[in-house]
Write an enzyme that holds these catalytic residues in place. Sequence first.
Site, PDB file in Angstrom:
ATOM      1  N   SER A  50     -24.797  14.516 -53.610  1.00  0.00           N
ATOM      2  CA  SER A  50     -24.980  13.554 -52.723  1.00  0.00           C
ATOM      3  C   SER A  50     -26.220  13.651 -51.819  1.00  0.00           C
ATOM      4  O   SER A  50     -26.561  12.757 -51.100  1.00  0.00           O
ATOM      5  CB  SER A  50     -23.691  13.560 -51.812  1.00  0.00           C
ATOM      6  OG  SER A  50     -23.780  14.784 -50.956  1.00  0.00           O
TER       7      SER A  50
ATOM      8  N   SER B 225     -23.723  19.325 -54.257  1.00  0.00           N
ATOM      9  CA  SER B 225     -24.713  18.356 -53.782  1.00  0.00           C
ATOM     10  C   SER B 225     -26.132  18.899 -53.232  1.00  0.00           C
ATOM     11  O   SER B 225     -26.965  17.920 -52.966  1.00  0.00           O
ATOM     12  CB  SER B 225     -24.022  17.638 -52.397  1.00  0.00           C
ATOM     13  OG  SER B 225     -23.044  17.036 -52.787  1.00  0.00           O
TER      14      SER B 225
END
Length: 465
Positions: free
Chosen positions: A149, A173
Site C-alpha cells: 500500500s 507494503s
Amino acid sequence: MVRGRHRSRDPQRRDLRGRDRRSASRTDARRQSAAERGCRRSQRGSAEGCACGRQTGPRAARSACCTACPSRSRRMSTTEGRPNFNGVPANKDFVAPSDSPVVHNLKKAGAIVIGLTNTPEFSFRGFTDNPLHGLTLNPWDPNITCGGSSGGAGSAVAAGIGTIAHGNDIGGSLRWPAHCNGVATIKPTQGRIPAFNGSATAERPMLAHLMSAQGPLARHVGDVRLALDVMSQADPRDPWWVPAPLAGPRPKGPIKVALARIPEDMDVDPSVRAALRQAADHLERSGYRVTEVDVPDIDGVWQTWCDIITNETVVMQEAGMLKVTSEDFHKAWGGMKTKANVLDLKAWMQATAARNGHIRAWQLFFEEYPVVLAPTTVKPTPGPRDDTVSADRVKEIFWGEIRFISAINVLGLPGAVVPVTLHDGKPIGVQLIAGRYREDLALDAAAAIEKRAGVLAHRLWETME
C-alpha cells in the site's frame, strides 16, 4: 554535504522543487505537497545545519544526519495539521491532531517533510488507487503497478521526489512497492520503530501490532540505514516499542546465506531466477557463502499469516470499511479472503500458537544461516489494477507470486529489499531476511548487492531528463 558546509540548503531546495514538479505529473505519487512550506523551513534552518554539524557523538549524529533531507510521509501516517483521509472519501475532512512517532523522529533529526504520498483505501491493497486521488503510476512504466500500500512512497522516491519516504508493512507494503519501483527498503522487526496514529478512533487489535512495522524507502541502502536509525528513537505512545541495539555481534567467519528454495507450485519466471542468481553471485563475490536450501515451512507460515490477518480484520474492521469503500476495494478484499480459513475461537488460538512455533523454527534456522536470500515475487510485476480483475487473480498474486513477502510479517522478522537488475526495462528486486532485531545483517547484505548492481534509480532519471 550540508552538515559539512560543503553545500548550502538553497541549491537543494531549488533541486527539490524542480524535480518535484517534473516527477509528480509522471507518477501522481504525491497527494499533498508541502514542498514550498518545507523549502521555507529549510531556508530558515540553514544556519542550524552548520551548527548541528559541529556537534559530536552518536546523539549529535542522529540530530544532524537528516538536516535538509527532503522526506515524504505516507497518507496513513499522521502529520500534525495535515489531512489524514487514508484514501477514503468519507475521511476527507480528517485532520491529524499530532505527528506520528515516525514523523516526530524525522523532524527532530532535521528532516523536512515535503508532502504526503498516495495510498489505496485504508492502505489495504497491494495496488495504489483510490476514489479521492486515483491511480498512482510506476515511473518506470505506467503499465505496471507501483505496488501498495506504500505505492505512492515507492513511486515518489524512485522518481526523485524526496530522499527518504515512509511506509508501513503488514503484508508487504514496504517491500512490494520497493520491488516494483526499483528502490531499497527495510521492514524492521516488530517493535523496532514506534507507531501510533492519533487520528484512530479505536486501538488496533493485538496481532495487527505484532505483524506490522513502520519503515523507510530510499534509493540508496545507506539512506535506508540512516532513516532506520532516526525512525527507531523511543516514543512513549507505543507500548510495543523495543529499545534493541541497531547492530549485533558479527557472525564468525564468512556469513552463510540461505538462497531460499522456491516451492514447486510457484511458477517462477526465468527473469526472477536470473535475478536471484545474480544477487547470489554478488554476495559470493563480497565474501558471503550462498547455499540453496529449503527454508522452514514457507507455505505454513504464509497460511498462518493469511488466516490471522483475515479473521482479525473480519471481526474488527470489515463492516466499517465496506460501508465507505469503493467497488474496487470490495473486489480486492474479497479476493484476499478466498485463501483464508474461517476460524472459531479455538482455531484462532491454535493459529496464534502455530505462529510461535514458526518463529522458533526460523530462529533456529538463523543459527546456521544468518541471512536468507528470497524472491519478492516470482513473476513479472503485474498491471496497475490487477487486484480488481477477479478473486482468483488476487489469490494468485498473494499466494502464487508474493508468498515470500507476506509470510515474513507473521514471523515479525526484518526483511530488506534491494533492486538487482532490469528486465524489459522494469526493475527486479530481491529480499534479504535476518533474525529478530538483526536489521544490520539484512542491510549489510543488501548493501553488498547494491555495490555491484548499482543504484537503479539513476538509470530511470536518465529517461526523465
